[in-house]
Design a protein around this motif. Structure first.
Motif, PDB file in Angstrom:
ATOM      1  N   THR A 132       0.803  -1.222   0.000  1.00 29.52           N
ATOM      2  CA  THR A 132       0.000   0.000   0.000  1.00 29.52           C
ATOM      3  C   THR A 132       0.839   1.277   0.000  1.00 29.52           C
ATOM      4  N   THR A 133       2.115   1.187   0.378  1.00 28.51           N
ATOM      5  CA  THR A 133       2.908   2.425   0.420  1.00 28.51           C
ATOM      6  C   THR A 133       3.852   2.540  -0.769  1.00 28.51           C
ATOM      7  N   GLY A 134       4.301   1.414  -1.314  1.00 25.36           N
ATOM      8  CA  GLY A 134       5.245   1.452  -2.424  1.00 25.36           C
ATOM      9  C   GLY A 134       6.644   1.934  -2.022  1.00 25.36           C
ATOM     10  N   LEU A 135       6.942   1.970  -0.734  1.00 28.40           N
ATOM     11  CA  LEU A 135       8.310   2.356  -0.305  1.00 28.40           C
ATOM     12  C   LEU A 135       9.306   1.307  -0.805  1.00 28.40           C
ATOM     13  N   PRO A 136      10.554   1.693  -1.028  1.00 26.08           N
ATOM     14  CA  PRO A 136      11.556   0.697  -1.423  1.00 26.08           C
ATOM     15  C   PRO A 136      11.615  -0.437  -0.400  1.00 26.08           C
ATOM     16  N   LYS A 137      11.891  -1.648  -0.886  1.00 26.61           N
ATOM     17  CA  LYS A 137      11.734  -2.813  -0.002  1.00 26.61           C
ATOM     18  C   LYS A 137      12.726  -2.860   1.158  1.00 26.61           C
ATOM     19  N   ASN A 138      13.850  -2.167   1.027  1.00 25.86           N
ATOM     20  CA  ASN A 138      14.812  -2.158   2.144  1.00 25.86           C
ATOM     21  C   ASN A 138      14.303  -1.339   3.326  1.00 25.86           C
ATOM     22  N   ARG A 139      13.249  -0.522   3.088  1.00 27.25           N
ATOM     23  CA  ARG A 139      12.785   0.389   4.148  1.00 27.25           C
ATOM     24  C   ARG A 139      11.535  -0.087   4.875  1.00 27.25           C
ATOM     25  N   ILE A 140      11.112  -1.312   4.633  1.00 24.22           N
ATOM     26  CA  ILE A 140       9.969  -1.871   5.379  1.00 24.22           C
ATOM     27  C   ILE A 140      10.409  -3.216   5.957  1.00 24.22           C
ATOM     28  N   ILE A 141      10.374  -3.304   7.278  1.00 27.65           N
ATOM     29  CA  ILE A 141      10.968  -4.458   7.966  1.00 27.65           C
ATOM     30  C   ILE A 141       9.984  -4.953   9.024  1.00 27.65           C
ATOM     31  N   GLY A 142       9.742  -6.251   9.054  1.00 24.25           N
ATOM     32  CA  GLY A 142       8.858  -6.809  10.083  1.00 24.25           C
ATOM     33  C   GLY A 142       9.656  -7.384  11.244  1.00 24.25           C
ATOM     34  N   MET A 143       9.176  -7.140  12.463  1.00 21.19           N
ATOM     35  CA  MET A 143       9.845  -7.684  13.653  1.00 21.19           C
ATOM     36  C   MET A 143       9.118  -8.936  14.145  1.00 21.19           C
ATOM     37  N   GLY A 144       9.813 -10.044  14.146  1.00 21.77           N
ATOM     38  CA  GLY A 144       9.255 -11.294  14.673  1.00 21.77           C
ATOM     39  C   GLY A 144      10.408 -12.228  15.022  1.00 21.77           C
ATOM     40  N   GLY A 145      11.293 -12.422  14.055  1.00 23.05           N
ATOM     41  CA  GLY A 145      12.408 -13.355  14.246  1.00 23.05           C
ATOM     42  C   GLY A 145      13.366 -12.947  15.352  1.00 23.05           C
ATOM     43  N   ALA A 146      13.535 -11.644  15.557  1.00 23.79           N
ATOM     44  CA  ALA A 146      14.449 -11.187  16.628  1.00 23.79           C
ATOM     45  C   ALA A 146      13.899 -11.634  17.984  1.00 23.79           C
ATOM     46  N   LEU A 147      12.578 -11.530  18.125  1.00 23.41           N
ATOM     47  CA  LEU A 147      11.924 -11.962  19.365  1.00 23.41           C
ATOM     48  C   LEU A 147      11.946 -13.489  19.477  1.00 23.41           C
ATOM     49  N   ASP A 148      11.551 -14.162  18.406  1.00 28.92           N
ATOM     50  CA  ASP A 148      11.496 -15.628  18.451  1.00 28.92           C
ATOM     51  C   ASP A 148      12.886 -16.214  18.707  1.00 28.92           C
ATOM     52  N   SER A 149      13.914 -15.571  18.159  1.00 28.49           N
ATOM     53  CA  SER A 149      15.289 -16.062  18.375  1.00 28.49           C
ATOM     54  C   SER A 149      15.728 -15.836  19.830  1.00 28.49           C
ATOM     55  N   ALA A 150      15.279 -14.728  20.421  1.00 31.59           N
ATOM     56  CA  ALA A 150      15.600 -14.470  21.839  1.00 31.59           C
ATOM     57  C   ALA A 150      14.933 -15.534  22.717  1.00 31.59           C
ATOM     58  N   ARG A 151      13.702 -15.900  22.335  1.00 31.57           N
ATOM     59  CA  ARG A 151      12.996 -16.955  23.094  1.00 31.57           C
ATOM     60  C   ARG A 151      13.669 -18.309  22.890  1.00 31.57           C
ATOM     61  N   PHE A 152      14.167 -18.539  21.689  1.00 30.87           N
ATOM     62  CA  PHE A 152      14.892 -19.783  21.363  1.00 30.87           C
ATOM     63  C   PHE A 152      16.161 -19.866  22.223  1.00 30.87           C
ATOM     64  N   LYS A 153      16.893 -18.763  22.305  1.00 33.43           N
ATOM     65  CA  LYS A 153      18.139 -18.753  23.081  1.00 33.43           C
ATOM     66  C   LYS A 153      17.850 -18.959  24.572  1.00 33.43           C
ATOM     67  N   TYR A 154      16.739 -18.388  25.029  1.00 30.88           N
ATOM     68  CA  TYR A 154      16.333 -18.582  26.424  1.00 30.88           C
ATOM     69  C   TYR A 154      16.089 -20.065  26.698  1.00 30.88           C
ATOM     70  N   ARG A 155      15.351 -20.717  25.802  1.00 30.14           N
ATOM     71  CA  ARG A 155      15.040 -22.139  25.984  1.00 30.14           C
ATOM     72  C   ARG A 155      16.295 -23.002  25.836  1.00 30.14           C
ATOM     73  N   LEU A 156      17.180 -22.626  24.902  1.00 29.19           N
ATOM     74  CA  LEU A 156      18.420 -23.395  24.731  1.00 29.19           C
ATOM     75  C   LEU A 156      19.291 -23.303  25.987  1.00 29.19           C
ATOM     76  N   ALA A 157      19.429 -22.088  26.506  1.00 23.48           N
ATOM     77  CA  ALA A 157      20.269 -21.883  27.690  1.00 23.48           C
ATOM     78  C   ALA A 157      19.719 -22.670  28.877  1.00 23.48           C
ATOM     79  N   GLU A 158      18.379 -22.690  28.963  1.00 21.90           N
ATOM     80  CA  GLU A 158      17.719 -23.441  30.041  1.00 21.90           C
ATOM     81  C   GLU A 158      18.051 -24.933  29.917  1.00 21.90           C
ATOM     82  N   ALA A 159      17.929 -25.463  28.699  1.00 22.78           N
ATOM     83  CA  ALA A 159      18.178 -26.887  28.487  1.00 22.78           C
ATOM     84  C   ALA A 159      19.657 -27.226  28.700  1.00 22.78           C
TER      85      ALA A 159
END
Ligand code: NAI
Length: 308
Positions: A132-159
């Motif tokens: 809907t905005t047509g902004l260049p693709k480098n300028r639109i970023i979704g946040m999900g993996g940074a959080l999921d990876s932090a949760r992954f590291k938490y679970r790994l460290a626990e194990a």
């Protein structure tokens, strides 16, 4: 560096707080639709400045986007969050309207901004902003993996019964319980593969615990989490503001990378002053490729219900 955070709720306020505490931004503007809410959160946060030792100026506004003018980075957290038992996908209808309106208002006042999308279902909301905005693709970023990876590291460290700082790991794929692809094969403890320390069964448990990380917290809290999401966003904003070129798994518009096109999904990217500076290719195993492809199908299915 001026940062706008739309949505002064749980995640937006936490994100503003972490950005301020890290002290790299000159200004953070909080925007909310609830009368006085963003102003109140901003004032409360500013009253922590002398206690927490930051100089970032935080202000709030009820929907006056002229106050956001000239923002270098804008974060969209506005919308509804899930309640226990709900999936992120159930938020699509309401949040799509909000995200579309908010992104247009932001760009009107900050045409050169980089946008970080947080509102769920995040991969589909990120795609919506692209479409809907047509902004260049480098300028639109979704946040999900940074959080999921932090949760992954938490679970790994626990194990592993190891300090979290000794553990590395990444989650790619869609930001949903089924769509996440925790890369256990590549996870390490001080550069040693975690399979050296953990049985296959234990690793599978870590993977499952990671995938339901958000749902577990929603069950405990009665609403979705905010500290780790806020910290994850602030880390991404910092990488852009300080041009660190750090790698984060982010939802990016793909054009053939990983054999996928015309969707946003979590892949490792280099973040710097231009936003997404590079999509990093990892050699995935056949099982990981299959999981990512299934995850992409689910995201595309969600995208098809957008009114574009
Ligand atoms: P919240 O309900 O605490 O805050 C949302 C805020 O958005 C509210 O203050 C509300 O008044 C505001 N808002 C609604 N419509 C608006 C509009 N048109 N303009 C400006 N503000 C508006 O919710 P919370 O917990 O902060 O979550 C926000 C979103 O982030 C949800 O969609 C949630 O699912 C998502 N989320 C995404 C994560 C991710 O990893 N991508 C992690 C955690 C939450």
């Amino acid at each position: 560096m001026k940062v706008t955070v739309v949505g002064a709720g749980a995640v937006g306020a936490s994100c503003a707080e972490y950005i301020a505490i890290k002290n790299f931004a000159s200004e953070v503007v909080l925007v909310d639709i609830k009368e006085g809410f963003a102003e109140g959160k901003a004032m409360d946060l500013m009253q922590t400045a002398s206690l927490n030792g930051f100089d970032t100026k935080i202000t709030g506004t009820t929907g006056d986007y002229s106050k956001t003018a000239g923002s270098d980075v804008c974060v969209i957290t506005s919308g509804i969050a899930r309640k226990p038992g709900m999936s992120r996908d159930e938020l699509l209808g309401i949040n799509a309207g909000i995200v579309k309106m908010v992104s247009a208002s932001l760009i009107e006042h900050s045409p050169n901004t980089i946008i970080i999308v947080v509102s769920n279902p995040m991969d589909t909301m990120t795609y919506l902003v692209h479409k809907t905005t047509g902004l260049p693709k480098n300028r639109i970023i979704g946040m999900g993996g940074a959080l999921d990876s932090a949760r992954f590291k938490y679970r790994l460290a626990e194990a592993l019964e190891a300090p979290i700082s000794d553990v590395d790991g990444m989650v790619i794929g869609g930001h949903s319980d089924k769509g996440m692809v925790p890369l256990t094969r590549l996870a390490t403890r001080n550069s040693v593969p975690v399979s050296e320390f953990l049985s296959e069964e234990r690793l599978e448990q870590v993977k499952q615990d990671t995938k339901v990380g958000g749902a577990t917290l929603t069950g405990l809290l009665g609403t979705s989490a905010w500290y780790a999401p806020g910290a994850a966003v602030s880390g991404m904003v910092q990488a852009i503001a300080c041009d660190t070129k750090k790698i984060f798994p982010c939802s990016a518009l793909l054009d053939g990378e990983y054999g996928l096109s015309d969707l946003c999904i979590g892949v490792p990217v280099v973040l710097g002053k231009n936003g997404i500076e590079k999509i990093v290719n990892i050699n995935l195993s056949d099982a990981e490729k299959e999981h990512l492809a299934a995850s992409a199908e689910a995201v595309k299915n969600n995208n098809s219900s957008l009114e574009l």
